[in-house]
Design a protein around this motif. Structure first.
Motif, mmCIF file in Angstrom:
data_model
loop_
_atom_site.group_PDB
_atom_site.id
_atom_site.type_symbol
_atom_site.label_atom_id
_atom_site.label_comp_id
_atom_site.label_asym_id
_atom_site.label_seq_id
_atom_site.Cartn_x
_atom_site.Cartn_y
_atom_site.Cartn_z
ATOM 1 N N ALA A 1 0.778 -1.270 -0.095
ATOM 2 C CA ALA A 1 -0.051 0.038 -0.106
ATOM 3 C C ALA A 1 0.897 1.335 0.047
ATOM 4 C CB ALA A 1 -0.892 0.068 1.073
ATOM 5 N N GLY A 2 1.994 1.436 0.383
ATOM 6 C CA GLY A 2 2.831 2.408 0.312
ATOM 7 C C GLY A 2 2.294 3.766 0.994
ATOM 8 N N GLY A 3 2.573 4.722 0.322
ATOM 9 C CA GLY A 3 1.792 5.830 0.899
ATOM 10 C C GLY A 3 0.351 6.044 0.815
ATOM 11 N N GLY A 4 -0.343 5.141 0.188
ATOM 12 C CA GLY A 4 -1.840 5.071 0.301
ATOM 13 C C GLY A 4 -2.678 5.731 -1.019
ATOM 14 N N VAL A 5 -1.926 6.163 -2.055
ATOM 15 C CA VAL A 5 -2.678 6.674 -3.257
ATOM 16 C C VAL A 5 -3.623 5.652 -3.632
ATOM 17 C CG1 VAL A 5 -2.278 7.487 -5.512
ATOM 18 C CG2 VAL A 5 -0.691 8.112 -3.589
ATOM 19 N N ILE A 6 -3.086 4.216 -3.899
ATOM 20 C CA ILE A 6 -4.028 3.560 -4.447
ATOM 21 C C ILE A 6 -5.011 3.075 -3.548
ATOM 22 C CG2 ILE A 6 -4.178 1.071 -5.167
ATOM 23 C CD1 ILE A 6 -1.704 1.497 -6.733
ATOM 24 N N ILE B 1 -8.211 -4.181 3.179
ATOM 25 C CA ILE B 1 -7.252 -4.600 3.968
ATOM 26 C C ILE B 1 -5.990 -4.270 3.234
ATOM 27 C CG2 ILE B 1 -6.018 -6.576 5.168
ATOM 28 C CD1 ILE B 1 -9.165 -7.966 5.178
ATOM 29 N N ALA B 2 -5.033 -3.891 3.965
ATOM 30 C CA ALA B 2 -3.687 -3.209 3.237
ATOM 31 C C ALA B 2 -2.825 -4.362 3.931
ATOM 32 C CB ALA B 2 -3.272 -2.010 3.176
ATOM 33 N N VAL B 3 -1.840 -5.112 2.997
ATOM 34 C CA VAL B 3 -0.366 -5.853 3.778
ATOM 35 C C VAL B 3 0.657 -4.843 3.282
ATOM 36 C CG1 VAL B 3 0.727 -8.004 3.636
ATOM 37 C CG2 VAL B 3 -1.752 -7.873 3.459
ATOM 38 N N GLU B 4 1.410 -4.348 4.184
ATOM 39 C CA GLU B 4 2.775 -3.479 3.914
ATOM 40 C C GLU B 4 3.817 -4.030 4.535
ATOM 41 O OE1 GLU B 4 5.217 -1.374 2.596
ATOM 42 O OE2 GLU B 4 3.344 -1.016 1.716
ATOM 43 N N LEU B 5 4.974 -4.379 4.059
ATOM 44 C CA LEU B 5 6.196 -4.827 4.355
ATOM 45 C C LEU B 5 6.885 -3.402 5.273
ATOM 46 C CD1 LEU B 5 7.962 -7.181 4.936
ATOM 47 C CD2 LEU B 5 9.031 -6.584 2.713
ATOM 48 N N MET C 1 6.001 2.906 6.421
ATOM 49 C CA MET C 1 4.578 2.901 5.673
ATOM 50 C C MET C 1 3.495 2.516 6.488
ATOM 51 S SD MET C 1 5.354 4.747 2.849
ATOM 52 C CE MET C 1 6.657 4.958 1.697
ATOM 53 N N VAL C 2 3.716 1.340 7.070
ATOM 54 C CA VAL C 2 2.778 0.953 8.053
ATOM 55 C C VAL C 2 2.433 1.887 9.230
ATOM 56 C CG1 VAL C 2 2.317 -0.556 9.845
ATOM 57 C CG2 VAL C 2 3.429 -1.427 8.001
ATOM 58 N N ARG C 3 3.443 2.728 9.870
ATOM 59 C CA ARG C 3 3.238 3.788 10.540
ATOM 60 C C ARG C 3 2.377 4.717 10.036
ATOM 61 N NH1 ARG C 3 8.005 2.200 12.210
ATOM 62 N NH2 ARG C 3 9.030 3.825 11.316
ATOM 63 N N HIS C 4 2.842 5.143 8.770
ATOM 64 C CA HIS C 4 2.159 6.432 8.002
ATOM 65 C C HIS C 4 0.538 6.049 7.551
ATOM 66 C CE1 HIS C 4 1.364 9.275 4.719
ATOM 67 N NE2 HIS C 4 0.791 8.275 4.003
ATOM 68 N N LEU C 5 0.248 4.779 7.072
ATOM 69 C CA LEU C 5 -0.958 4.360 6.621
ATOM 70 C C LEU C 5 -1.809 4.380 7.821
ATOM 71 C CD1 LEU C 5 0.050 1.412 4.228
ATOM 72 C CD2 LEU C 5 -1.154 3.708 3.767
ATOM 73 N N ARG C 6 -1.191 3.786 9.041
ATOM 74 C CA ARG C 6 -1.825 3.819 10.216
ATOM 75 C C ARG C 6 -2.467 5.190 10.499
ATOM 76 N NH1 ARG C 6 0.415 -1.286 13.183
ATOM 77 N NH2 ARG C 6 -0.763 -2.940 12.253
ATOM 78 N N ARG C 7 -1.721 5.978 10.469
ATOM 79 C CA ARG C 7 -1.997 7.457 10.970
ATOM 80 C C ARG C 7 -2.671 8.211 10.043
ATOM 81 N NH1 ARG C 7 3.144 8.246 11.567
ATOM 82 N NH2 ARG C 7 3.435 9.227 9.405
ATOM 83 N N SER C 8 -2.477 8.341 8.748
ATOM 84 C CA SER C 8 -3.191 8.759 7.687
ATOM 85 C C SER C 8 -4.551 8.441 7.189
ATOM 86 C CB SER C 8 -2.327 9.319 6.626
ATOM 87 O OG SER C 8 -1.946 7.956 5.833
ATOM 88 N N ARG C 9 -4.659 6.885 7.617
ATOM 89 C CA ARG C 9 -5.718 6.648 6.935
ATOM 90 C C ARG C 9 -6.422 5.314 8.135
ATOM 91 N NH1 ARG C 9 -2.530 7.977 3.518
ATOM 92 N NH2 ARG C 9 -3.252 8.774 1.318
ATOM 93 N N PRO C 10 -6.801 6.053 8.969
ATOM 94 C CA PRO C 10 -7.248 5.209 10.134
ATOM 95 C C PRO C 10 -8.516 4.055 9.847
ATOM 96 C CG PRO C 10 -8.066 7.370 10.500
ATOM 97 C CD PRO C 10 -7.138 7.343 9.236
ATOM 98 N N VAL D 1 -4.652 -2.225 8.344
ATOM 99 C CA VAL D 1 -3.353 -2.474 7.726
ATOM 100 C C VAL D 1 -2.569 -3.553 8.635
ATOM 101 C CG1 VAL D 1 -1.001 -1.457 7.589
ATOM 102 C CG2 VAL D 1 -2.997 -0.085 7.680
ATOM 103 N N ILE D 2 -2.328 -4.498 7.829
ATOM 104 C CA ILE D 2 -1.369 -5.703 8.348
ATOM 105 C C ILE D 2 0.214 -5.443 8.083
ATOM 106 C CG2 ILE D 2 -1.127 -8.327 8.143
ATOM 107 C CD1 ILE D 2 -4.212 -8.492 7.487
ATOM 108 N N PRO D 3 0.959 -5.436 8.999
ATOM 109 C CA PRO D 3 2.264 -5.478 8.595
ATOM 110 C C PRO D 3 2.914 -6.894 8.305
ATOM 111 C CG PRO D 3 1.995 -5.195 11.115
ATOM 112 C CD PRO D 3 0.735 -5.171 10.203
ATOM 113 N N GLY D 4 3.475 -7.141 7.061
ATOM 114 C CA GLY D 4 4.121 -8.231 6.866
ATOM 115 C C GLY D 4 4.611 -8.305 5.245
ATOM 116 N N ASP D 5 5.004 -9.561 4.950
ATOM 117 C CA ASP D 5 5.234 -9.915 3.681
ATOM 118 C C ASP D 5 4.035 -10.410 2.961
ATOM 119 O OD1 ASP D 5 5.989 -11.667 1.297
ATOM 120 O OD2 ASP D 5 8.142 -11.089 2.090
ATOM 121 N N ALA D 6 3.849 -10.153 1.544
ATOM 122 C CA ALA D 6 2.628 -10.542 0.930
ATOM 123 C C ALA D 6 2.649 -12.055 0.833
ATOM 124 C CB ALA D 6 2.486 -9.725 -0.272
ATOM 125 N N GLY D 7 3.886 -12.566 0.984
ATOM 126 C CA GLY D 7 4.049 -14.000 0.544
ATOM 127 C C GLY D 7 3.341 -15.030 1.668
#
Length: 190
Positions: A38-43, A58-62, A66-75, A79-85
């Motif tokens: 999800a990166g910065g959250g544009v998509i 749901i967003a998976v972000e490694l 970026m996880v902190r940014h997404l949680r702060r900017s898009r409550p 957001v699930i921190p981790g590898d898409a694998g």
């Protein structure tokens, strides 16, 4: 910049690319949509605009930053921190067995073939019948061997693969690949 193997873009996706990638998101019913990288959250924003009321995003972000940014900017975003694998495991922990769409902006050419396959297998396993996968690929990535490996894996994993775009007003210009196992994807065949 501190984690070049986690970030594959020199700039955030444009709104045009985000809308094209999110075009696979169902706009009726109580859809469940997962975004990989999800990166910065544009998509994420484009998915939210398309997702109907009652839908789950749901967003998976490694990347920890970026996880902190997404949680702060898009409550509103789960957001699930981790590898898409490990997508299936993460979704199981979130009480989700199948999803209607998976939207990705993962840097596929930074992954070796084994990691690419692992992620695509996870995506295929969680997509509901009629679900669609979309992923952003920059035109700059296309000459590389790892892109060709990714495209071959995409064709080997899904029944139908299509291409949307190009979007020239993106830095760098990009395409959106779509894939499904049961229903034809929009766009021309890749």
């Amino acid at each position: 910049m501190r984690n070049p193997h986690q970030l594959g873009a020199i700039a955030p996706s444009s709104k045009a690319v985000a809308c094209l990638a999110a075009s696979v998101v169902p706009n009726t019913g109580e859809a469940v949509v997962v975004e990989l990288g999800a990166g910065g959250g544009v998509i994420s924003d484009a998915i939210r605009r398309r997702l109907p009321p009652g839908g789950r995003q749901i967003a998976v972000e490694l990347n920890d930053g970026m996880v902190r940014h997404l949680r702060r900017s898009r409550p509103w975003l789960e957001v699930i921190p981790g590898d898409a694998g490990d997508l299936g495991k993460f979704l199981g922990q979130a009480g989700v067995t199948q999803v209607d769409a998976v939207v990705s902006s993962l840097p596929w050419t930074l992954f070796d073939e084994q990691h690419q396959k692992r992620i695509l297998d996870e995506v295929s396993a969680v997509l509901a019948v009629g679900g669609t996968f979309s992923t952003v690929i920059t035109l700059a990535a296309m000459p590389f061997r790892r892109f060709r490996q990714f495209r071959a894996l995409l064709k080997g994993t899904f029944t139908t693969v299509g291409v949307l775009g190009p979007v020239w007003l993106n830095v760098p210009p990009a395409l959106v690949f779509t894939a499904s196992t049961s229903c034809p994807s929009p766009g021309r065949v890749a």
